[in-house]
Design an enzyme around this catalytic site. Structure first.
Site, mmCIF file in Angstrom:
data_model
loop_
_atom_site.group_PDB
_atom_site.id
_atom_site.type_symbol
_atom_site.label_atom_id
_atom_site.label_comp_id
_atom_site.label_asym_id
_atom_site.label_seq_id
_atom_site.Cartn_x
_atom_site.Cartn_y
_atom_site.Cartn_z
ATOM 1 N N LYS B 116 0.809 -1.228 0.000
ATOM 2 C CA LYS B 116 0.000 0.000 0.000
ATOM 3 C C LYS B 116 0.836 1.270 0.000
ATOM 4 O O LYS B 116 0.520 2.220 -0.706
ATOM 5 C CB LYS B 116 -0.951 -0.038 1.175
ATOM 6 C CG LYS B 116 -1.920 -1.180 0.953
ATOM 7 C CD LYS B 116 -2.997 -1.285 1.950
ATOM 8 C CE LYS B 116 -3.762 -2.553 1.579
ATOM 9 N NZ LYS B 116 -4.888 -2.798 2.388
ATOM 10 N N GLU B 200 -0.175 8.512 8.271
ATOM 11 C CA GLU B 200 -0.725 9.591 7.460
ATOM 12 C C GLU B 200 -1.651 10.471 8.285
ATOM 13 O O GLU B 200 -2.043 10.127 9.406
ATOM 14 C CB GLU B 200 -1.430 9.034 6.215
ATOM 15 C CG GLU B 200 -2.598 8.155 6.493
ATOM 16 C CD GLU B 200 -3.182 7.533 5.221
ATOM 17 O OE1 GLU B 200 -4.383 7.259 5.225
ATOM 18 O OE2 GLU B 200 -2.440 7.337 4.239
ATOM 19 N N HIS B 234 -13.693 -0.274 11.539
ATOM 20 C CA HIS B 234 -13.138 -0.178 10.180
ATOM 21 C C HIS B 234 -13.611 -1.300 9.259
ATOM 22 O O HIS B 234 -13.008 -1.531 8.223
ATOM 23 C CB HIS B 234 -11.602 -0.137 10.202
ATOM 24 C CG HIS B 234 -11.074 1.012 10.996
ATOM 25 N ND1 HIS B 234 -11.090 2.301 10.546
ATOM 26 C CD2 HIS B 234 -10.544 1.059 12.245
ATOM 27 C CE1 HIS B 234 -10.579 3.102 11.472
ATOM 28 N NE2 HIS B 234 -10.245 2.374 12.516
ATOM 29 N N ARG B 290 -9.614 -7.665 -6.199
ATOM 30 C CA ARG B 290 -10.493 -8.838 -6.051
ATOM 31 C C ARG B 290 -11.931 -8.405 -6.340
ATOM 32 O O ARG B 290 -12.207 -7.220 -6.489
ATOM 33 C CB ARG B 290 -10.429 -9.344 -4.598
ATOM 34 C CG ARG B 290 -10.858 -8.276 -3.603
ATOM 35 C CD ARG B 290 -11.077 -8.794 -2.202
ATOM 36 N NE ARG B 290 -11.666 -7.780 -1.361
ATOM 37 C CZ ARG B 290 -10.983 -6.917 -0.598
ATOM 38 N NH1 ARG B 290 -9.688 -6.932 -0.573
ATOM 39 N NH2 ARG B 290 -11.633 -6.025 0.135
#
Lengths: 160, 449
Positions: B116, B200, B234, B290
């Protein structure tokens, strides 16, 4: 698939008698099992009991038929020693013949740890070894059969 | 086109794939664990191979056994579904080496999508908006503190190889950073076998908006967005399409950005580009290589079959539709029914009684049936209830009706939670962010006092 074992441990605790008699079923069968007698018939009043033992390596049935009026039949499989099922360790091609010679045949006596065959899984042989000492009762799949994980390949009558 | 496809998954997604294959006249072979021997998916496949015992590492993640099954059953392709091995580039590579087409992107793209931090750096360099932060792997607490100070708190720590909220920590101020860094990194190690993390800027109250794409190696198309902001820990629990708050202008911008990203990554087959959207700003988050759990809502609003498109593209055929063919025909909502209690603790047991809702505008993707054991070995998702209508409010009315019809006895489910969300004023107005659930529960607690 459930493994079938005899004598059943649970039944040891509680004595069970042949209907209408004072003969303990378990004692009776273990005595009979250790003899060469292949057939046994007993009649008293309206009790009619027939017990048959099959040749080693064949399974005749696995039910006990309890019917007091018609007599009682106990199948041979119940009389025999504990049966162990040996299952496939992998998805692959089953082998028990090396060169032209089978590693084992039905009726062979094997020791614990003896090599019974292998499953070729993507070119990697997954060995099948006997977990017990006993007699090969059945080779369920044929040479070169495609087998899946966990399916029964051999039945071994365990030495007690 | 393929002749025989190995389905390397379980539950509702395995069944979804088997259904697509049947309609395409392709034979299906399913691999399964001992625990799933009597499952509906195993029964409905054309052929089946048991690959191991119940624990997933010995069965659904057991690469050699799955490949062995595919080879021996002479499958020319393999569908990984989602989860398990779906985004494992080694697995995709091994399939290729056995001449089995992996139904998904190429191993190289999967590998890149999995890194990522690297993807973010790459896209940032090409001018794609990304969330401010390090994006590169952050080695220690000292450099983490430096980055956090430069982008200002709050910040979020994420696992490089992660997903599903694991290895993720929000940090409000500097003195919380060291501990959060340690926890996130060990969680990442435990969940993904890789402790790499990055930091981040934490965007407060964003919407989670994702764009479904389909690519044939030349052309790429995008589908109208899915709004997946309703999450717990999440993890998405309700998704809807289109988003109640995305304007046509922003939709087009997001779609075109998704296409650009797909082209940069040489993406093929179907995938999803995830963005965080805050007001009119959007930031790329990640790309999921996917078919996703929530693909049915896209199917229902645009009248397409995403599973079939995916299989068709994997077989090397061209895209069956152009961008101009894709429209918003309906509104759709999906509720993920999980077997879990009110505290999100998985609930297992035997399904004693089951009634699956139906009627106009209701689709339920599930593979459970009465008498099944909901096993503790696998994911708690047991059904997806999807409703659609000409308007958002119609889809919601149908969802409420469908959830009222749903009978499942023997395990706890989150149906009561879905009902509460569907009654919530902010949800009904379409005013929500990824913090919706915490806010709703916080308010409830206050009301109870």
């Amino acid at each position: 698939m459930k493994k079938k074992t005899w004598p059943n441990k649970n039944r040891k605790k509680k004595k069970e008698f042949i209907f209408g008699t004072d003969i303990d079923i378990e004692e009776f069968l273990s005595v009979l099992g250790s003899t060469d007698v292949t057939e046994f018939e007993f009649e008293k009043g309206d009790i009619h009991l027939i017990v048959k033992k099959s040749p080693v390596g064949e399974i005749i049935g696995d039910t006990v038929n309890v019917s007091p009026s018609a007599g009682k039949e106990i199948s041979a499989a119940e009389v025999r020693k504990p049966m162990r099922e040996i299952s496939s360790p992998a998805v692959g091609i089953f082998h028990f013949i090396e060169g032209d010679v089978p590693l084992v045949n039905v009726g062979d006596s094997v020791k614990k740890g003896a090599r019974l065959g292998w499953v070729d899984s993507l070119g990697i042989p997954q060995e099948i070894k006997s977990p017990v000492s006993g007699k090969i009762a059945q080779i369920i799949r044929r040479e070169n059969d495609v087998v899946e994980w966990g399916e029964t390949l051999f039945r071994i009558e365990e030495n007690v | 086109m393929f002749k025989k496809v190995l389905v390397s998954n379980r539950g509702e997604i395995a069944l979804r794939i088997i259904r697509a294959l049947k309609e395409m006249n392709i034979k299906s072979v399913i691999v399964y664990s001992e625990a799933d021997r009597d499952s509906i998916a195993v029964r409905l496949a054309d052929d089946r191979v048991c690959v191991g015992p119940a624990p997933a590492p010995a069965s659904y993640l057991n690469i050699s056994q799955i490949i062995s099954a595919a080879v021996l059953k002479k499958c020319d392709a393999l569908h990984p579904g989602y989860g398990f091995l779906a985004e494992n580039h080694h697995f995709a590579e091994i399939c290729k080496s056995y001449n089995i087409t992996f139904i998904g992107p190429t191993p190289t793209t999967i590998a890149l999508a999995g890194k990522k931090a690297e993807v973010i750096e790459l896209l940032k360099s090409k001018g794609v908006p990304v969330v401010p932060g390090s994006h590169a792997v952050c080695k220690d607490v000292k450099s983490a503190k430096k980055i956090a100070a430069s982008i200002r708190y709050p910040v979020i720590i994420k696992a490089s190889a992660g997903g599903g909220g694991k290895g993720m920590r929000i940090v409000e101020k500097e003195d919380e950073l060291a501990k959060a860094f340690e926890i996130a990194s060990s969680e990442a190690q435990g969940a993904f076998g890789n402790s790499d993390i990055y930091i981040e800027k934490y965007i407060e109250n964003p919407r989670h908006i994702e764009i479904q794409i389909a690519a044939d190696g030349g052309d790429v198309v995008y589908f109208p967005e899915r709004d997946c902001s309703i999450q717990r820990h999440h993890q998405k629990i309700i998704e809807e399409a289109p988003s109640p708050k995305i304007t046509p202008k922003l939709r087009k911008k997001l779609g075109e950005t998704a296409i650009r990203i797909a082209k940069i990554l040489n993406y093929t087959t179907v995938g999803t580009v995830e963005f965080l959207v805050s007001k009119n700003n959007f930031y790329f988050m990640e790309i999921n290589a996917r078919i996703q759990v929530e693909h049915p809502i896209t199917e229902l609003i645009s009248d397409v079959d995403m599973a079939k498109i995916q299989i068709t593209l994997a077989a090397g055929e061209k895209l069956p539709l152009r961008q101009g063919d894709i429209a918003i025909l309906n509104n759709a909502i999906e509720c993920r029914i999980n077997s879990e209690d009110e505290d999100f603790i998985p609930s297992s047991g035997v399904v004693r009684k089951l009634f699956i809702p139906g009627g106009p505008g209701v689709r339920v993707d599930t593979a459970i049936s009465q008498g099944d054991e909901i096993s503790p070995f696998y994911d708690s998702l047991i059904a997806k209830v999807i409703t659609w209508g000409a308007s958002r409010s119609e889809a919601i009315v149908k969802m409420k009706r469908a959830l009222d019809e749903f009978i499942i006895e023997g395990v706890d489910t989150n149906i009561p939670l879905h009902r509460r969300i569907l009654e919530n004023e902010n949800f009904l107005k379409g005013c929500y962010s990824t913090s919706f659930l915490e806010e709703m529960n916080g308010k409830n607690q206050k009301n109870n006092k």
